[in-house]
Design a protein around this motif. Structure first.
Motif, PDB file in Angstrom:
ATOM      1  N   VAL A 205     -61.398  46.986  33.983  1.00 14.42           N
ATOM      2  CA  VAL A 205     -60.790  46.286  33.084  1.00 14.42           C
ATOM      3  C   VAL A 205     -59.428  47.161  33.046  1.00 14.42           C
ATOM      4  O   VAL A 205     -58.704  46.988  32.936  1.00 14.42           O
ATOM      5  N   ALA A 206     -59.253  49.254  34.052  1.00 16.84           N
ATOM      6  CA  ALA A 206     -58.086  49.910  33.995  1.00 16.84           C
ATOM      7  C   ALA A 206     -57.766  48.511  35.211  1.00 16.84           C
ATOM      8  O   ALA A 206     -56.035  48.612  35.048  1.00 16.84           O
ATOM      9  N   LEU A 207     -57.998  47.618  36.580  1.00 17.91           N
ATOM     10  CA  LEU A 207     -57.258  46.757  37.087  1.00 17.91           C
ATOM     11  C   LEU A 207     -56.931  46.240  36.742  1.00 17.91           C
ATOM     12  O   LEU A 207     -55.251  44.827  36.591  1.00 17.91           O
ATOM     13  N   TRP A 208     -56.915  45.144  35.188  1.00 12.34           N
ATOM     14  CA  TRP A 208     -56.623  44.147  34.189  1.00 12.34           C
ATOM     15  C   TRP A 208     -55.352  44.780  33.674  1.00 12.34           C
ATOM     16  O   TRP A 208     -54.497  44.147  33.262  1.00 12.34           O
ATOM     17  N   ILE A 209     -55.653  45.800  33.116  1.00 12.20           N
ATOM     18  CA  ILE A 209     -54.159  46.875  32.572  1.00 12.20           C
ATOM     19  C   ILE A 209     -53.556  46.870  33.938  1.00 12.20           C
ATOM     20  O   ILE A 209     -51.707  46.664  33.399  1.00 12.20           O
ATOM     21  N   THR A 210     -53.397  47.239  34.435  1.00 12.82           N
ATOM     22  CA  THR A 210     -52.700  46.931  36.092  1.00 12.82           C
ATOM     23  C   THR A 210     -52.193  46.453  36.549  1.00 12.82           C
ATOM     24  O   THR A 210     -50.576  45.746  36.643  1.00 12.82           O
TER      25      THR A 210
ATOM     26  N   VAL B 133     -48.231  43.217  40.888  1.00 13.91           N
ATOM     27  CA  VAL B 133     -49.417  43.101  41.234  1.00 13.91           C
ATOM     28  C   VAL B 133     -50.348  42.539  40.132  1.00 13.91           C
ATOM     29  O   VAL B 133     -49.943  42.406  39.174  1.00 13.91           O
ATOM     30  N   ASP B 134     -50.796  41.268  40.628  1.00 11.06           N
ATOM     31  CA  ASP B 134     -51.300  40.159  40.353  1.00 11.06           C
ATOM     32  C   ASP B 134     -52.248  39.697  40.052  1.00 11.06           C
ATOM     33  O   ASP B 134     -53.318  39.862  41.523  1.00 11.06           O
ATOM     34  N   VAL B 135     -53.280  39.001  39.386  1.00  7.68           N
ATOM     35  CA  VAL B 135     -54.028  38.297  39.334  1.00  7.68           C
ATOM     36  C   VAL B 135     -53.827  37.072  39.346  1.00  7.68           C
ATOM     37  O   VAL B 135     -53.413  36.178  37.521  1.00  7.68           O
ATOM     38  N   HIS B 136     -54.121  36.096  40.224  1.00  8.36           N
ATOM     39  CA  HIS B 136     -53.832  34.793  39.854  1.00  8.36           C
ATOM     40  C   HIS B 136     -54.717  32.997  39.702  1.00  8.36           C
ATOM     41  O   HIS B 136     -55.041  32.631  40.866  1.00  8.36           O
ATOM     42  N   GLY B 137     -56.185  33.445  38.540  1.00  8.72           N
ATOM     43  CA  GLY B 137     -57.389  32.978  38.464  1.00  8.72           C
ATOM     44  C   GLY B 137     -56.853  31.619  37.752  1.00  8.72           C
ATOM     45  O   GLY B 137     -56.231  31.399  37.092  1.00  8.72           O
ATOM     46  N   ARG B 138     -57.424  30.837  38.780  1.00 11.09           N
ATOM     47  CA  ARG B 138     -57.683  29.139  37.718  1.00 11.09           C
ATOM     48  C   ARG B 138     -57.535  29.257  36.268  1.00 11.09           C
ATOM     49  O   ARG B 138     -57.389  28.460  35.239  1.00 11.09           O
ATOM     50  N   SER B 139     -58.640  30.055  36.072  1.00 14.58           N
ATOM     51  CA  SER B 139     -59.531  29.680  34.634  1.00 14.58           C
ATOM     52  C   SER B 139     -59.302  31.417  34.085  1.00 14.58           C
ATOM     53  O   SER B 139     -60.200  32.590  34.871  1.00 14.58           O
ATOM     54  N   GLY B 140     -60.375  31.448  32.736  1.00 16.08           N
ATOM     55  CA  GLY B 140     -60.550  32.926  32.406  1.00 16.08           C
ATOM     56  C   GLY B 140     -61.533  33.674  33.118  1.00 16.08           C
ATOM     57  O   GLY B 140     -61.681  34.785  33.687  1.00 16.08           O
TER      58      GLY B 140
END
Length: 124
Positions: free
Chosen positions: A12-17, A24-31
């Protein structure tokens, strides 16, 4: 059970970051893919911190003393960059764009993790 809670807190902390810190990004294809990526990257980050951080503290003790602890910020940024490199090696859609994104990302991760840990009760 405590391990899973700490892993969830870190994810969760990483997601908020990723929401707060540019670079700082996450590029997932879906949720679901994004959530899985956050959990795996949180696991990588936790393992890196558990294994390398104590060693670095012992070896870099003089630097910590000379800089009055500010060296810890650099170490955290470098560990965050290492997390990025390992995630890329595993072909995870997680990116940290350079030192300054890692620097601010590590600070935000630390603060958010601490805040969530204060709110979520610990079994200990």
């Amino acid at each position: 059970m405590g391990f899973l809670i700490r892993l969830a807190i870190t994810a969760v902390a990483l997601w908020i970051t990723t929401l707060i810190v540019p670079g700082v990004d996450v590029h997932g294809r879906s949720g679901g893919n994004t959530v899985l990526t956050l959990i795996v990257v949180a696991l990588i980050f936790g393992v890196i911190n558990a294994v390398l951080k104590p060693v670095i503290k012992i070896v870099g003790c003089v630097f910590y003393l000379l800089t009055l602890g500010l060296f810890a910020l650099v170490v955290n940024a470098l560990l965050f960059l290492l997390t990025d490199r390992i995630a890329r090696g595993l072909d995870l859609p997680f990116e940290v764009d350079g030192f300054w994104a890692a620097f601010w990302g590590a600070i935000v991760m630390t603060v958010v993790t601490w805040l969530i840990s204060v709110i979520v009760p610990d079994d200990r």
